[in-house]
Enzyme design. Structure first.
Site, PDB file in Angstrom:
ATOM      1  N   GLU A   1      -7.130  -5.971   2.492  1.00 18.35           N
ATOM      2  CA  GLU A   1      -6.191  -6.518   1.512  1.00 18.35           C
ATOM      3  C   GLU A   1      -5.636  -7.844   2.012  1.00 18.35           C
ATOM      4  OE1 GLU A   1      -3.947  -3.092  -0.700  1.00 18.35           O
ATOM      5  OE2 GLU A   1      -3.767  -2.737   1.443  1.00 18.35           O
TER       6      GLU A   1
ATOM      7  N   LYS B   1      -0.400   9.678  -5.749  1.00 20.44           N
ATOM      8  CA  LYS B   1      -0.204   9.648  -4.305  1.00 20.44           C
ATOM      9  C   LYS B   1       1.102   8.904  -4.007  1.00 20.44           C
ATOM     10  CE  LYS B   1      -2.496   5.441  -2.624  1.00 20.44           C
ATOM     11  NZ  LYS B   1      -1.467   4.940  -1.723  1.00 20.44           N
TER      12      LYS B   1
ATOM     13  N   HIS C   1      -7.686   6.781   0.401  1.00 22.75           N
ATOM     14  CA  HIS C   1      -8.790   5.941  -0.064  1.00 22.75           C
ATOM     15  C   HIS C   1      -9.987   5.967   0.881  1.00 22.75           C
ATOM     16  CE1 HIS C   1      -6.034   4.800  -3.027  1.00 22.75           C
ATOM     17  NE2 HIS C   1      -5.581   3.675  -2.538  1.00 22.75           N
TER      18      HIS C   1
ATOM     19  N   ASP D   1      -6.398   9.731  -7.204  1.00 26.51           N
ATOM     20  CA  ASP D   1      -6.646   8.665  -6.237  1.00 26.51           C
ATOM     21  C   ASP D   1      -7.468   7.631  -6.986  1.00 26.51           C
ATOM     22  OD1 ASP D   1      -7.656   6.923  -4.308  1.00 26.51           O
ATOM     23  OD2 ASP D   1      -7.751   8.464  -2.765  1.00 26.51           O
ATOM     24  N   HIS D   2      -6.876   6.491  -7.297  1.00 25.79           N
ATOM     25  CA  HIS D   2      -7.538   5.563  -8.221  1.00 25.79           C
ATOM     26  C   HIS D   2      -8.864   5.057  -7.681  1.00 25.79           C
ATOM     27  CE1 HIS D   2      -5.551   2.425  -5.725  1.00 25.79           C
ATOM     28  NE2 HIS D   2      -6.572   1.685  -6.100  1.00 25.79           N
TER      29      HIS D   2
ATOM     30  N   ASP E   1      -0.781   5.304   4.082  1.00 25.25           N
ATOM     31  CA  ASP E   1      -0.872   4.637   2.793  1.00 25.25           C
ATOM     32  C   ASP E   1      -2.312   4.480   2.319  1.00 25.25           C
ATOM     33  OD1 ASP E   1       0.369   3.198   0.589  1.00 25.25           O
ATOM     34  OD2 ASP E   1      -0.515   1.390   1.453  1.00 25.25           O
TER      35      ASP E   1
ATOM     36  N   LYS F   1      -3.440  -5.104   5.963  1.00 22.95           N
ATOM     37  CA  LYS F   1      -2.738  -6.044   5.087  1.00 22.95           C
ATOM     38  C   LYS F   1      -2.862  -7.462   5.655  1.00 22.95           C
ATOM     39  CE  LYS F   1      -0.525  -3.120   2.237  1.00 22.95           C
ATOM     40  NZ  LYS F   1      -0.674  -3.146   0.777  1.00 22.95           N
TER      41      LYS F   1
ATOM     42  N   LYS G   1     -13.213   4.190  -9.611  1.00 19.92           N
ATOM     43  CA  LYS G   1     -14.004   2.967  -9.605  1.00 19.92           C
ATOM     44  C   LYS G   1     -15.479   3.292  -9.837  1.00 19.92           C
ATOM     45  CE  LYS G   1     -10.801   0.506  -6.585  1.00 19.92           C
ATOM     46  NZ  LYS G   1     -10.372  -0.459  -7.603  1.00 19.92           N
TER      47      LYS G   1
ATOM     48  N   ARG H   1      15.234   8.103 -17.457  1.00 22.56           N
ATOM     49  CA  ARG H   1      16.692   8.124 -17.521  1.00 22.56           C
ATOM     50  C   ARG H   1      17.278   6.959 -18.324  1.00 22.56           C
ATOM     51  NH1 ARG H   1      19.489   9.173 -11.806  1.00 22.56           N
ATOM     52  NH2 ARG H   1      21.265   9.188 -13.238  1.00 22.56           N
TER      53      ARG H   1
END
Length: 521
Positions: free
Chosen positions: A237, A169, A261, A198-199, A256, A361, A203, A60
């Site tokens: 993480e 995702k 994953h 899904d990254h 998440d 996290k 890998k 946009r």
């Protein structure tokens, strides 16, 4: 000298890419700048892109083509994992970048897009070969697919199967929304043209799971309930939720991370040998794993899961707010920033072997790892030993410093006792191979129409079925708070207790030398 057989195998591993025009919806956003453009740059750097190629940004913001190119050059400088930037490669890529201002919800702008694609400098080479990347908020996924169809840009029955759709995702927020989204996308694009990204599957170490298991006769015979005590899968993480409070408080760690994953790693490590390395053969076996997971009752879920939030504390030398104090997070939130679950697979290979999956996290270490923990050997030979015979561990490190570590027992020199020893393999110490980023591999496969590393619709739905059951059990629980854990720890004590009550313990996080060593990229 490389043998002719090896050369043929290497050549076969590099997919052939036809001239293609890539349209990125939401092209001025963070994902395009951090991941997509650096990935295309590195694909060109390694001669993986065709000469006739284009990237069209659709968003946009009222950018000119020049402003769009300046934006992406700066992004490449900021986020490329190799430096310095090769100016000749950038100049090639820059000439392939175009911009079209448009509203994702306006069908007329897609008509403009169709005309724009027809008038590209290399349009005659593309022959309808388009790749659409939905780098947008999930609420626009169905809208973009429908508007592409209205403009005649979707595949037609029996032809133009080279028009593909990449969807990021999260794919739905529960089973019902995932089913609805699948139905809408499949109305306009055949399933084989939909690439749910899904990254984690991009890998190298995740891809290597198939080769490691089925390419080595010393491991596959041990890969079952007769020899394995349990399996741990960890995605840890160190960062907090940062500025993602609005999204994260409606998602949590279960939606998440666990639904995608960790479920991907779980299905790959537990799957049966596929009939071939073809996409559908591999994806069939992954789905069989998810279908074989018995859905626990609410009572069983509460006994075999842990959810928690990080509290206030110190992380990396900096003061960290409690999750409930983060911006755009409810002060009464029960959303989990840590989740740990015990799953089982009810089939002949895995019956009775628990799988423990955890993610969180603000933890002590940033790492992803699969631990195969073998049964303890008969100990009558060492009954007089002062130390109990330890289990053997096989650790598959997904990131960082990707590698494989085998822990076994050996005699202490000059003493009648056992101690643990370790054999280490680090990918980055092995030869001079280039280690591509996950998005490089996934984009290359999407351009080639190779869907092995993308998630199929039924796989998404079976994973949501498991997560929905877990979240329903939590929702039925009468509580106004969940456990807290200290930032910089490895999670709540309740997660340790989940394993301890069955005589098990979590594998320790990587040591500093394993994080650094010779394996830095």
């Amino acid at each position: 000298m490389v043998s002719s057989k090896t050369s043929r195998m290497a050549m076969a591993a590099v997919p052939k890419i036809n001239p293609t025009a890539v349209v990125i919806f939401g092209a001025t956003g963070d994902l395009t700048q951090r991941k997509i453009i650096p990935a295309f740059y590195h694909l060109r750097l390694h001669n993986r892109l065709p000469e006739h190629f284009a990237i069209i940004g659709f968003a946009r913001r009222p950018y000119s083509e020049k402003e769009f190119r300046i934006l992406l050059k700066q992004a490449l400088e900021d986020y490329s994992h190799t430096h310095p930037i090769d100016l000749a490669v950038w100049q090639w890529l820059e000439q392939k970048l175009f911009y079209l201002q448009g509203d994702l919800a306006n069908p007329e702008d897609y008509v403009k897009l169709a005309h724009f694609l027809e008038t590209l400098p290399d349009a005659k080479f593309y022959k309808g070969n388009f790749l659409y990347y939905l780098a947008t908020a999930p609420k626009y996924f169905a809208i973009v697919a429908e508007n592409l169809a209205k403009a005649g840009l979707n595949p037609k029955a029996g032809e133009l199967e080279n028009r593909r759709l990449i969807v990021e995702k999260p794919f739905g927020t529960d089973l019902n929304s995932a089913r609805e989204l699948n139905a809408i996308l499949q109305k306009y694009f055949p399933e084989k043209s939909i690439f749910r990204i899904d990254h984690y599957l991009g890998k190298e170490t995740v891809q290597n799971l198939l080769y490691f298991r089925f390419g080595n006769s010393i491991f596959e015979p041990l890969w079952d309930r007769k020899y394995i005590d349990h399996i741990q899968i960890t995605v840890a993480e160190t960062q907090t939720i940062g500025s993602r409070g609005e999204y994260y408080d409606s998602a949590g760690a279960s939606r998440d991370m666990l639904q995608n994953h960790l479920m991907q790693l779980f299905s790959l490590i537990a799957m049966e040998p596929p009939a071939s390395l073809e996409a559908e053969s591999i994806r069939d076996e992954k789905v069989k794993v998810l279908k074989s997971v018995p859905i626990p009752s609410a009572e069983e879920w509460l006994r075999n899961s842990v959810r928690a939030q990080y509290g206030p504390g110190i992380l990396g030398g900096k003061t960290v707010k409690a999750y409930r104090e983060e911006d755009k997070v409810s002060r009464k939130s029960l959303t989990e920033t840590y989740v740990c679950v015990k799953l089982e697979v009810d089939n002949w290979r895995w019956s009775g072997v628990p799988f423990y999956l955890r993610t969180g996290k603000a933890l002590a270490k940033q790492f992803s790892e699969i631990c195969i923990v073998f049964n303890r050997p008969p100990c009558v030979l060492f009954a007089n030993s002062t130390k109990k015979v330890a289990r053997n561990w096989l650790k598959i490190r997904i990131q960082p410093n990707e590698g494989i570590h085998l822990i076994f027992n050996t005699k202490v020199p000059n003493q009648p006792a056992l101690e643990e020893a370790k054999m280490d393999f680090y990918y980055r110490r092995y030869g001079g191979h280039y280690f591509p980023e996950a998005y490089e591999r996934l984009l290359l496969d999407a351009l080639a129409g190779e869907s092995t590393l993308f998630t199929r619709s039924d796989e998404v739905e079976y994973a949501w079925k498991i997560i929905d059951s877990l979240r329903n059990a939590w929702n039925e629980e009468d509580c106004d708070a969940i456990p807290l854990y200290a930032p910089g720890s490895m999670g709540p004590v309740e997660a340790d207790e989940l394993l301890r009550r069955e005589g098990r313990y979590w594998g320790p996080p990587p040591k500093e030398e394993e994080d650094i060593g010779d394996g830095e990229s």
